[in-house]
Motif scaffolding. Structure first.
Motif, PDB file in Angstrom:
ATOM      1  N   LEU A 150      41.307  38.407  37.849  1.00 28.11           N
ATOM      2  CA  LEU A 150      40.404  38.190  38.312  1.00 28.11           C
ATOM      3  C   LEU A 150      39.018  38.311  38.098  1.00 28.11           C
ATOM      4  O   LEU A 150      38.053  37.722  37.781  1.00 28.11           O
ATOM      5  CB  LEU A 150      40.658  37.288  39.322  1.00 28.11           C
ATOM      6  CG  LEU A 150      41.673  36.720  39.276  1.00 28.11           C
ATOM      7  CD1 LEU A 150      42.527  36.295  40.832  1.00 28.11           C
ATOM      8  CD2 LEU A 150      42.193  35.352  38.216  1.00 28.11           C
ATOM      9  N   ALA A 151      38.975  40.069  38.326  1.00 26.48           N
ATOM     10  CA  ALA A 151      37.721  40.460  38.443  1.00 26.48           C
ATOM     11  C   ALA A 151      36.652  40.260  37.613  1.00 26.48           C
ATOM     12  O   ALA A 151      35.739  39.869  37.594  1.00 26.48           O
ATOM     13  CB  ALA A 151      37.624  41.921  38.985  1.00 26.48           C
ATOM     14  N   THR A 152      37.179  40.216  35.844  1.00 26.78           N
ATOM     15  CA  THR A 152      36.647  40.487  34.847  1.00 26.78           C
ATOM     16  C   THR A 152      36.035  38.629  34.891  1.00 26.78           C
ATOM     17  O   THR A 152      34.855  39.270  34.437  1.00 26.78           O
ATOM     18  CB  THR A 152      37.559  39.899  33.868  1.00 26.78           C
ATOM     19  OG1 THR A 152      37.488  38.936  33.793  1.00 26.78           O
ATOM     20  CG2 THR A 152      38.155  40.952  33.804  1.00 26.78           C
ATOM     21  N   GLN A 153      36.324  37.903  35.299  1.00 23.21           N
ATOM     22  CA  GLN A 153      35.067  37.251  35.361  1.00 23.21           C
ATOM     23  C   GLN A 153      34.003  36.659  36.423  1.00 23.21           C
ATOM     24  O   GLN A 153      32.939  36.257  35.917  1.00 23.21           O
ATOM     25  CB  GLN A 153      35.747  35.929  36.079  1.00 23.21           C
ATOM     26  CG  GLN A 153      36.255  35.953  37.089  1.00 23.21           C
ATOM     27  CD  GLN A 153      37.079  34.564  38.026  1.00 23.21           C
ATOM     28  OE1 GLN A 153      36.205  33.333  38.014  1.00 23.21           O
ATOM     29  NE2 GLN A 153      37.567  34.579  38.822  1.00 23.21           N
ATOM     30  N   PHE A 154      33.713  37.996  36.827  1.00 22.44           N
ATOM     31  CA  PHE A 154      32.771  38.359  37.503  1.00 22.44           C
ATOM     32  C   PHE A 154      31.924  39.019  37.051  1.00 22.44           C
ATOM     33  O   PHE A 154      30.451  39.275  37.018  1.00 22.44           O
ATOM     34  CB  PHE A 154      32.453  39.403  39.456  1.00 22.44           C
ATOM     35  CG  PHE A 154      33.470  38.426  40.240  1.00 22.44           C
ATOM     36  CD1 PHE A 154      32.741  37.221  41.014  1.00 22.44           C
ATOM     37  CD2 PHE A 154      34.465  38.527  40.172  1.00 22.44           C
ATOM     38  CE1 PHE A 154      33.711  36.346  41.618  1.00 22.44           C
ATOM     39  CE2 PHE A 154      35.166  37.063  40.959  1.00 22.44           C
ATOM     40  CZ  PHE A 154      34.536  36.427  42.108  1.00 22.44           C
ATOM     41  N   ILE A 155      31.986  39.687  36.016  1.00 25.67           N
ATOM     42  CA  ILE A 155      30.910  41.047  34.932  1.00 25.67           C
ATOM     43  C   ILE A 155      30.006  39.899  33.969  1.00 25.67           C
ATOM     44  O   ILE A 155      30.559  38.876  33.487  1.00 25.67           O
ATOM     45  CB  ILE A 155      32.326  41.466  33.838  1.00 25.67           C
ATOM     46  CG1 ILE A 155      33.227  41.458  34.774  1.00 25.67           C
ATOM     47  CG2 ILE A 155      31.416  41.834  32.793  1.00 25.67           C
ATOM     48  CD1 ILE A 155      32.466  43.287  35.282  1.00 25.67           C
ATOM     49  N   PRO A 156      29.256  40.662  34.422  1.00 26.16           N
ATOM     50  CA  PRO A 156      28.348  39.646  33.692  1.00 26.16           C
ATOM     51  C   PRO A 156      28.575  39.668  31.861  1.00 26.16           C
ATOM     52  O   PRO A 156      28.595  40.351  31.479  1.00 26.16           O
ATOM     53  CB  PRO A 156      27.144  40.021  34.089  1.00 26.16           C
ATOM     54  CG  PRO A 156      27.721  41.797  34.065  1.00 26.16           C
ATOM     55  CD  PRO A 156      28.959  40.954  35.247  1.00 26.16           C
TER      56      PRO A 156
END
Lengths: 281, 293, 353
Positions: free
Chosen positions: A118-124
């Motif tokens: 899920l956190a990867t969707q915050f990666i620019p």
């Protein structure tokens, strides 16, 4: 006494109602106007472009022009369709299986694993695209559909896992357990019971991911040049040295937006879940 | 049971996708950020130079300082505007009415429009000569007549915020509406019967109950505002001057105009670090809720 | 058909132990009811028998074979779920036929078996409907038909009646009892409803806190509850329980409440239990003790009289024609042969000699 108070209250209520309507009208105007203006512009001749009147002779020339050489927007339309379609086709089955596992099973490191996905969707996107640019350059994959599909999977997959887990969590497990007891293997349960039950959710997720990919700009800007240019990058081509061809931009804009309007209205009720992953019902 | 292995098999494809498309490039970027690598000089990575890029960015690069400041201003205005407008609009739209249902029906539209297209349309509508918004602003406020919005650093940033808010406020209104509809009605009704005014009901009952949803809205919007890129390219091009160069746009410029992959990676990683920090915060917020996520 | 035995079964999640070192022998053809309040471990126990949960420790044997490591499909069981667990996208016919389909039974053979099972629960006219077009009672029948269609060795039923309305519950209860009798299949039935347990079971296992508190026939459980928990849980309205002191076969409580217990070898803090139907109310002075009426409730087939006897409130079941004013004084007579005495510390039953 009571009478005057009631009158005052009634008057206040009326004023509030009027204010409310005014705000809503303004909101409606702000939301719709850019879309309406784009739509109108798409049917204008260049001479009418900066006329702020609603009275002009509509023309379909702009649409003819963008599909003809040198613009060939049809190619970008095809590229967008292929890239978005392939991305969804690869991502959704993988995401469904993963979401099912996250929804139904306890496992070691589950929290950490789910969190990471899920956190990867915050990666620019811009940090992801640098290595891919270099890699694709070395592999000769720049300006290909494949390159775009690969990077778009980075955006779409975490969303899809999250959304699908939300849908799966909402499906009661009893039917699955009944099927297990009735003699089905877990894979059989997924195919016979889970997929038919969660089918609407899968569809909504697929549409959502399709829209995300369709509108994606940064990857397409950096990784394509001619052959694989998608629509969002395609419209920037109408800003030429001779000036910005607004009527063509508007026509192409309509072309990009209409399918997305249709798709998003199909899944309207579930659209919110997409980004908030069921954190907000 | 046989599920013991199966569950990992089920996760594998998605995990591989995420690993290959996100974790791998993140790792490569991180390594590259410690290297001297200009594509103009060499096609292969240069030597490791330690944290030099990070030191440069944080202490000795006016462009980075500018982008950081632009991004911070953009995020602050954008998030505040989005949260306030979305909350206000959602509160109005909660009631029944023709105008209300009409507005609710169109809320979904802006989010379906490609951000790149939003940027380019706003560029058109704020066109100096005869953009329709330029004209409208002039018609409402006379001294704004013929104002060249995109030539003024502050105004250009505001137009950028406006274009982003146009896309996001309606969407976030839907999110808040969802949150509102999930609230139980009884507390508000009880407060009304206890003689609270509408404002008191909102302040003492509705707002506290809605805080988790507003937090979700604020953090999500912060994340997306921090990543702001598409409209910068198509609306302002970073200008006038460098007044709308966001961090993401700066990374793009360093990498694909100056071809300095090492430095671009370092700046990208600074941005990533901020976002990961926010991500952790956000996930804690929503995963804590039972049934959430 | 087979017997089921649980040997030292334990299920724990993290720090929470749902089922604690539980052993239970269920005989071939027996109707065993697991009864208890929510969270007592009864459903977890059943899910472990089904193979839907893995035991943390202990063994499960079906027909003498250890099945711990077998998936549900290899245990030859059928289960009826609380919300029925029907397949919403399949017709009634396909729902009932699914277990057969999974076993490779095809075409006419399958149709015939489905029809026979449907006939047993009177579902034939509905075979082509989907679950959402059925009433709650009809859905329940589909679940039953799906369970009986392939003649499993064990039936598991997880609160199958709890989603039905009161009237339907009574008639379906009788049907389940009849069906089990006719098929003679070993049945494990989970419920929190003591009436269901009493009416259906050959034997009842009353559970609390992950442990079986009493395992016996319904009669024994009702007449000789093993401890305070069972005493309070079984019976509606529940057994009157009065805290007091016990010495030399005589029980006394605050406010002049007293009774003769017939238990000689116990002294100290104790709890006296008496069921409402074993308490008679009569004119003041005519019974064991006088007390004032706290409430009178008409239930239709009886009148429940609550009286304030010292610190305790006692409910008595009176004839449905019985009437009295709140606050008036009546006499209580306790049926001495049906008194229950429990040690206050251990909560265990003290049996009269």
């Amino acid at each position: 006494m009571n009478g005057t108070r009631a009158t005052a209250a009634r008057r206040r209520k009326l004023v509030m109602k009027g204010l409310e309507s005014a705000i809503l009208l303004l909101a409606l105007f702000l939301i719709l106007f850019p879309i309406v203006w784009m739509a109108l512009t798409a049917f204008k001749r260049p001479v009418d472009l900066f006329e702020l009147t609603l009275l002009f002779t509509p023309t379909l020339d702009n649409f003819r022009t963008i599909f003809a050489a040198p613009w060939n927007i049809g190619a970008a339309l095809w590229n967008s369709t292929v890239v978005a379609g392939l991305t969804v086709l690869i991502s959704i089955p993988c995401s469904t299986l993963a979401a099912y596992a996250f929804s139904r099973f306890e496992m070691r490191f589950k929290g950490a694993l789910f969190f990471t996905i899920l956190a990867t969707q915050f990666i620019p996107a811009v940090v992801v695209v640098l290595p891919f640019y270099l890699l694709f350059r070395d592999l000769g994959l720049l300006d290909t559909h494949l390159a775009l599909v690969i990077v778009n999977l980075a955006i779409v997959t975490p969303f899809a896992v999250w959304m699908l887990k939300g849908f799966l969590d909402a499906v009661p497990t009893e039917s699955e357990e009944a099927a297990l007891v009735d003699g089905a293997t877990r894979l059989r349960v997924i195919l016979d019971i889970v997929v038919p039950m969660v089918w609407p959710g899968v569809l909504v997720t697929a549409v959502f991911c399709f829209i995300l990919t369709w509108n994606e700009f940064l990857f397409a800007l950096i990784l394509t040049r001619d052959n694989a240019v998608t629509l969002p990058v395609g419209i920037t081509r109408f800003r030429t040295e001779r000036g910005d061809l607004w009527e063509l931009i508007a026509a192409a804009g309509i072309l990009i937006s209409i399918p997305m309007f249709l798709l998003s209205s199909v899944i309207q009720r579930h659209f919110v879940r997409g980004m908030t992953g069921g954190a907000v019902k | 049971m046989q599920d013991r292995r199966l569950k990992y098999v089920l996760i594998l494809p998605a995990a591989l996708l995420v690993l290959g498309t996100t974790i791998w490039p993140l790792a490569v970027s991180l390594v590259t950020s410690f290297r001297d690598w200009r594509l103009t000089r060499s096609l292969t990575p240069g030597p490791f130079i330690g944290p030099e890029h990070y030191v440069t960015a944080l202490t000795d690069d006016p462009d980075f300082a500018n982008a950081l400041q632009v991004t911070a201003s953009f995020v602050a205005i954008d998030v505040a505007l989005t949260v306030v407008c979305a909350l206000g609009l959602a509160l109005l739209l909660r009631r029944a009415g023709v105008l209300h249902s009409l507005t609710r029906a169109v809320l979904i539209l802006p989010f379906a429009v490609s951000p790149a297209l939003v940027g380019i349309s706003f560029r058109f509508m704020f066109n100096a000569e005869m953009g329709v918004f330029t004209w409208l602003a002039g018609a409402v406020v006379p001294w704004l007549q013929g104002y060249v919005w995109l030539a003024d650093p502050v105004a250009a940033l505001l137009v950028l915020v406006f274009s982003d808010a146009w896309r996001w406020v309606p969407y976030m209104t839907l999110v808040v509406l969802g949150g509102l509809s999930a609230l139980p009605k009884e507390p508000e009704e009880a407060a009304r019967i206890d003689c609270a005014s509408e404002w008191q009901v909102f302040r003492d009952v509705t707002l506290p109950a809605l805080m988790p949803v507003l937090a979700v809205v604020a953090i999500l919007k912060t994340v997306f505002a921090l990543k702001m890129f598409d409209q910068v390219v198509t609306l302002t091009g970073g200008g006038p001057g460098q007044s709308t160069v966001t961090l993401a746009y700066l990374v793009y410029s360093i990498a694909f105009r100056w071809y300095d992959m090492g430095y671009a990676s370092a700046v990208a990683w600074i941005l990533t670090a901020m976002l990961v920090f926010l991500a952790v915060w956000y996930m804690k917020l929503i995963l804590r809720k039972p049934g959430g996520a | 058909m087979a017997d089921v035995s649980l040997r030292n079964l334990t299920k724990a999640w993290g720090g929470f132990t749902a089922v604690r070192d539980q052993s239970l022998e269920i005989r071939d053809g027996e109707f065993m009811v697991l009864l208890g309040p929510s969270g007592c471990g009864k459903t977890t126990t059943m899910r472990m028998i089904a193979g839907l949960e893995e035991p943390t420790a202990g063994d499960i044997l079906i027909g003498g074979q250890r099945v711990n490591d077998l998936p549900p499909r290899d245990r030859d069981i059928a289960m009826v779920f609380q919300s029925y667990g029907l397949y919403p996208h399949m017709t009634v016919e396909d729902n009932i036929g699914y277990p057969l389909k999974l076993r490779g039974i095809k075409g006419a053979e399958r149709a015939a078996q489905v029809r026979a099972a449907a006939a047993k629960v009177e579902l034939e006219p509905l075979l082509h409907r989907r679950p959402k077009e059925l009433s709650g009672g009809q859905r329940q029948r589909v679940a039953l038909a799906r369970a009986i269609v392939r003649r499993p060795t064990v039936f598991l039923m997880d609160e199958p009646l709890s989603n039905l309305d009161a009237k339907l519950r009574v008639s379906t209860r009788a049907e389940i009892k009849h069906l089990q009798h006719e098929l003679g299949v070993t049945t494990v039935y989970v419920t929190h409803d003591q009436i269901e347990a009493m009416t259906l079971a050959h034997r009842v296992a009353v559970m609390q806190g992950g442990e079986i508190r009493q395992l016996d026939t319904p009669e024994v459980i009702y007449d000789r509850p093993a401890d305070l928990f069972v005493a309070g849980f079984i019976g509606s309205p529940p057994m009157n329980l009065v805290d007091g002191d016990h010495a030399d076969g005589r029980f006394t409580a605050a406010g002049g409440f007293h009774a003769t217990t017939g238990v000689a070898r116990h002294g100290g803090r104790a709890v006296l239990g008496v069921r409402p139907e074993d308490v008679t109310v009569g004119p003041a002075g005519s019974g064991d003790l006088d007390a004032s009426i706290y409430a009178v409730e008409l239930t239709g087939d009886a009148v429940l009289v609550t009286v304030q006897a010292g610190a305790a409130r006692i409910i008595a079941k009176a004839d449905r024609a019985w009437r009295a004013e709140i606050g008036s004084t009546v006499a209580l007579r306790l049926d001495a042969s049906r008194l229950h005495l429990f040690d206050a510390a251990s909560t265990k039953r003290l049996q009269p000699e």
